[in-house]
Write a protein that holds these residues in place. Structure first.
Motif, PDB file in Angstrom:
ATOM      1  N   ILE A  82       0.871  -1.256   0.015  1.00 40.12           N
ATOM      2  CA  ILE A  82      -0.044  -0.014  -0.104  1.00 40.12           C
ATOM      3  C   ILE A  82       0.946   1.258   0.023  1.00 40.12           C
ATOM      4  CG2 ILE A  82      -1.681   1.329   1.218  1.00 40.12           C
ATOM      5  CD1 ILE A  82      -2.528  -1.532   2.538  1.00 40.12           C
ATOM      6  N   ASP A  83       0.765   1.996  -1.055  1.00 39.87           N
ATOM      7  CA  ASP A  83       1.727   3.254  -1.276  1.00 39.87           C
ATOM      8  C   ASP A  83       1.104   4.229  -0.022  1.00 39.87           C
ATOM      9  OD1 ASP A  83       3.403   2.622  -3.100  1.00 39.87           O
ATOM     10  OD2 ASP A  83       1.960   3.135  -4.655  1.00 39.87           O
ATOM     11  N   VAL A  84       1.782   5.156   0.513  1.00 44.89           N
ATOM     12  CA  VAL A  84       1.236   6.081   1.465  1.00 44.89           C
ATOM     13  C   VAL A  84       2.276   7.447   0.991  1.00 44.89           C
ATOM     14  CG1 VAL A  84       0.447   4.394   3.168  1.00 44.89           C
ATOM     15  CG2 VAL A  84       2.851   5.516   3.275  1.00 44.89           C
ATOM     16  N   LEU A  87       4.951   8.180   5.394  1.00 45.49           N
ATOM     17  CA  LEU A  87       5.230   6.893   6.180  1.00 45.49           C
ATOM     18  C   LEU A  87       5.018   6.847   7.657  1.00 45.49           C
ATOM     19  CD1 LEU A  87       5.681   3.863   5.719  1.00 45.49           C
ATOM     20  CD2 LEU A  87       7.982   4.084   5.698  1.00 45.49           C
ATOM     21  N   SER A  88       5.622   7.758   8.301  1.00 48.73           N
ATOM     22  CA  SER A  88       5.379   7.897   9.527  1.00 48.73           C
ATOM     23  C   SER A  88       3.961   8.135  10.172  1.00 48.73           C
ATOM     24  CB  SER A  88       6.205   9.125   9.976  1.00 48.73           C
ATOM     25  OG  SER A  88       7.633   9.018   9.783  1.00 48.73           O
ATOM     26  N   ALA A  89       3.385   9.072   9.308  1.00 47.43           N
ATOM     27  CA  ALA A  89       1.972   9.180   9.826  1.00 47.43           C
ATOM     28  C   ALA A  89       1.088   8.017   9.558  1.00 47.43           C
ATOM     29  CB  ALA A  89       1.258  10.458   9.049  1.00 47.43           C
ATOM     30  N   ALA A  90       1.295   7.255   8.451  1.00 50.01           N
ATOM     31  CA  ALA A  90       0.396   6.256   8.049  1.00 50.01           C
ATOM     32  C   ALA A  90       0.827   4.943   9.427  1.00 50.01           C
ATOM     33  CB  ALA A  90       0.875   5.567   6.814  1.00 50.01           C
ATOM     34  N   HIS A  91       2.050   4.942   9.755  1.00 49.39           N
ATOM     35  CA  HIS A  91       2.510   3.972  10.566  1.00 49.39           C
ATOM     36  C   HIS A  91       1.686   4.149  12.028  1.00 49.39           C
ATOM     37  CE1 HIS A  91       5.112   1.965  13.705  1.00 49.39           C
ATOM     38  NE2 HIS A  91       5.017   3.033  14.108  1.00 49.39           N
ATOM     39  N   LEU A 102       5.553  -5.662  12.055  1.00 51.91           N
ATOM     40  CA  LEU A 102       6.119  -6.999  12.003  1.00 51.91           C
ATOM     41  C   LEU A 102       7.706  -6.828  11.720  1.00 51.91           C
ATOM     42  CD1 LEU A 102       3.739  -9.234  10.000  1.00 51.91           C
ATOM     43  CD2 LEU A 102       4.056  -9.105  12.634  1.00 51.91           C
ATOM     44  N   ASP A 103       8.241  -5.604  10.871  1.00 48.78           N
ATOM     45  CA  ASP A 103       9.296  -5.621  10.521  1.00 48.78           C
ATOM     46  C   ASP A 103       9.285  -4.089  10.224  1.00 48.78           C
ATOM     47  OD1 ASP A 103      11.983  -5.671   9.416  1.00 48.78           O
ATOM     48  OD2 ASP A 103      11.313  -6.822   7.668  1.00 48.78           O
ATOM     49  N   SER A 104      10.369  -3.452  11.199  1.00 46.05           N
ATOM     50  CA  SER A 104      10.527  -1.993  10.696  1.00 46.05           C
ATOM     51  C   SER A 104      11.974  -1.624  10.178  1.00 46.05           C
ATOM     52  CB  SER A 104      10.338  -1.272  12.301  1.00 46.05           C
ATOM     53  OG  SER A 104      10.902   0.108  12.148  1.00 46.05           O
ATOM     54  N   ALA A 105      12.103  -0.742   9.401  1.00 48.00           N
ATOM     55  CA  ALA A 105      13.207  -0.013   8.914  1.00 48.00           C
ATOM     56  C   ALA A 105      12.797   1.125   8.009  1.00 48.00           C
ATOM     57  CB  ALA A 105      14.006  -1.132   8.021  1.00 48.00           C
ATOM     58  N   LEU A 106      12.420   2.232   8.640  1.00 51.58           N
ATOM     59  CA  LEU A 106      11.930   3.096   7.951  1.00 51.58           C
ATOM     60  C   LEU A 106      12.936   3.840   7.040  1.00 51.58           C
ATOM     61  CD1 LEU A 106      10.474   5.546  10.995  1.00 51.58           C
ATOM     62  CD2 LEU A 106       9.320   4.422   8.772  1.00 51.58           C
ATOM     63  N   PRO A 116      -5.369  -6.999  11.800  1.00 47.47           N
ATOM     64  CA  PRO A 116      -5.923  -7.572  12.995  1.00 47.47           C
ATOM     65  C   PRO A 116      -6.206  -8.823  13.022  1.00 47.47           C
ATOM     66  CG  PRO A 116      -7.012  -5.497  12.643  1.00 47.47           C
ATOM     67  CD  PRO A 116      -6.235  -5.847  11.500  1.00 47.47           C
ATOM     68  N   ALA A 117      -6.207  -9.649  11.721  1.00 48.07           N
ATOM     69  CA  ALA A 117      -6.650 -11.027  11.557  1.00 48.07           C
ATOM     70  C   ALA A 117      -5.099 -11.803  11.460  1.00 48.07           C
ATOM     71  CB  ALA A 117      -7.362 -11.390  10.399  1.00 48.07           C
ATOM     72  N   GLY A 118      -4.070 -10.910  11.366  1.00 46.73           N
ATOM     73  CA  GLY A 118      -2.798 -11.641  10.988  1.00 46.73           C
ATOM     74  C   GLY A 118      -2.331 -11.499   9.659  1.00 46.73           C
ATOM     75  N   HIS A 119      -2.902 -11.088   8.663  1.00 43.88           N
ATOM     76  CA  HIS A 119      -2.613 -10.942   7.361  1.00 43.88           C
ATOM     77  C   HIS A 119      -1.433  -9.971   7.191  1.00 43.88           C
ATOM     78  CE1 HIS A 119      -6.682 -12.220   7.002  1.00 43.88           C
ATOM     79  NE2 HIS A 119      -6.215 -13.369   6.263  1.00 43.88           N
ATOM     80  N   PRO A 120      -0.297 -10.147   6.578  1.00 43.84           N
ATOM     81  CA  PRO A 120       0.748  -9.031   6.459  1.00 43.84           C
ATOM     82  C   PRO A 120       0.426  -8.073   5.339  1.00 43.84           C
ATOM     83  CG  PRO A 120       1.764 -11.147   5.593  1.00 43.84           C
ATOM     84  CD  PRO A 120       0.220 -11.516   6.143  1.00 43.84           C
ATOM     85  N   PHE A 121       0.708  -6.923   5.497  1.00 45.03           N
ATOM     86  CA  PHE A 121       0.735  -5.861   4.487  1.00 45.03           C
ATOM     87  C   PHE A 121       1.905  -5.004   4.724  1.00 45.03           C
ATOM     88  CE2 PHE A 121      -1.706  -4.093   7.897  1.00 45.03           C
ATOM     89  CZ  PHE A 121      -1.642  -2.903   7.855  1.00 45.03           C
ATOM     90  N   CYS A 122       2.304  -4.397   3.676  1.00 43.74           N
ATOM     91  CA  CYS A 122       3.460  -3.309   3.670  1.00 43.74           C
ATOM     92  C   CYS A 122       2.809  -1.973   3.279  1.00 43.74           C
ATOM     93  CB  CYS A 122       4.504  -3.706   2.605  1.00 43.74           C
ATOM     94  SG  CYS A 122       5.388  -5.270   2.851  1.00 43.74           S
ATOM     95  N   LEU A 123       3.507  -1.071   4.157  1.00 40.88           N
ATOM     96  CA  LEU A 123       3.280   0.511   3.666  1.00 40.88           C
ATOM     97  C   LEU A 123       4.490   0.945   3.156  1.00 40.88           C
ATOM     98  CD1 LEU A 123       1.348   1.911   7.028  1.00 40.88           C
ATOM     99  CD2 LEU A 123       0.619   0.927   4.730  1.00 40.88           C
ATOM    100  N   LEU A 124       4.412   1.502   2.053  1.00 40.95           N
ATOM    101  CA  LEU A 124       5.366   2.017   1.209  1.00 40.95           C
ATOM    102  C   LEU A 124       5.452   3.492   1.084  1.00 40.95           C
ATOM    103  CD1 LEU A 124       4.086  -0.635  -0.687  1.00 40.95           C
ATOM    104  CD2 LEU A 124       6.422  -0.687  -1.104  1.00 40.95           C
TER     105      LEU A 124
END
Length: 126
Positions: A82-84, A87-91, A102-106, A116-124
């Protein structure tokens, strides 16, 4: 080559379809459970019609087990990117909505979360 079909929707299995649809509505916009001849919405099925015309669907799965990031015994089978704009505000916002980091590296421009159900997604960020 003429395609065989057209993607109708992406279906995510989860324990609480309406709740997960509301999570993604806050993240992506759109309309939850809009009347649509293709689906009957109920306690086991919810939809999210996105502003661009795409549809996400959420189906109750009894005994749903959350995927575990990086665990080959309970892997994620797919994830959303998901493009944002910020990134900091979306986080901050996705955490308020119930996501888990799950994995952070700004510094690399993207981060991995679980819905909330455990499905992974990425904010870009862009």
């Amino acid at each position: 080559m003429r395609p065989l079909g057209v993607l109708q929707c992406l279906v995510l299995h989860c324990p609480a379809p309406r709740r997960l649809a509301a999570f993604y509505q806050e993240l992506l916009g759109g309309e939850v459970n809009r009347p649509d001849r293709r689906w009957a919405v109920n306690a086991d099925w919810s939809t999210l019609h996105l502003p661009d015309g795409r549809v996400l669907c959420f189906q109750r799965q009894p005994g749903h087990r959350r995927p575990v990031w990086g665990d080959s015994q309970r892997p994620q089978l797919a994830h959303l990117d998901i493009d944002v704009a910020d990134l900091s505000a979306a986080h901050e916002r996705v955490l308020e909505l119930g996501a888990t980091l799950l994995d952070s590296a700004l510094g690399r421009g993207w981060q991995v979360y679980a819905d909330p159900a455990g499905h992974p997604f990425c904010l870009l960020g862009h």
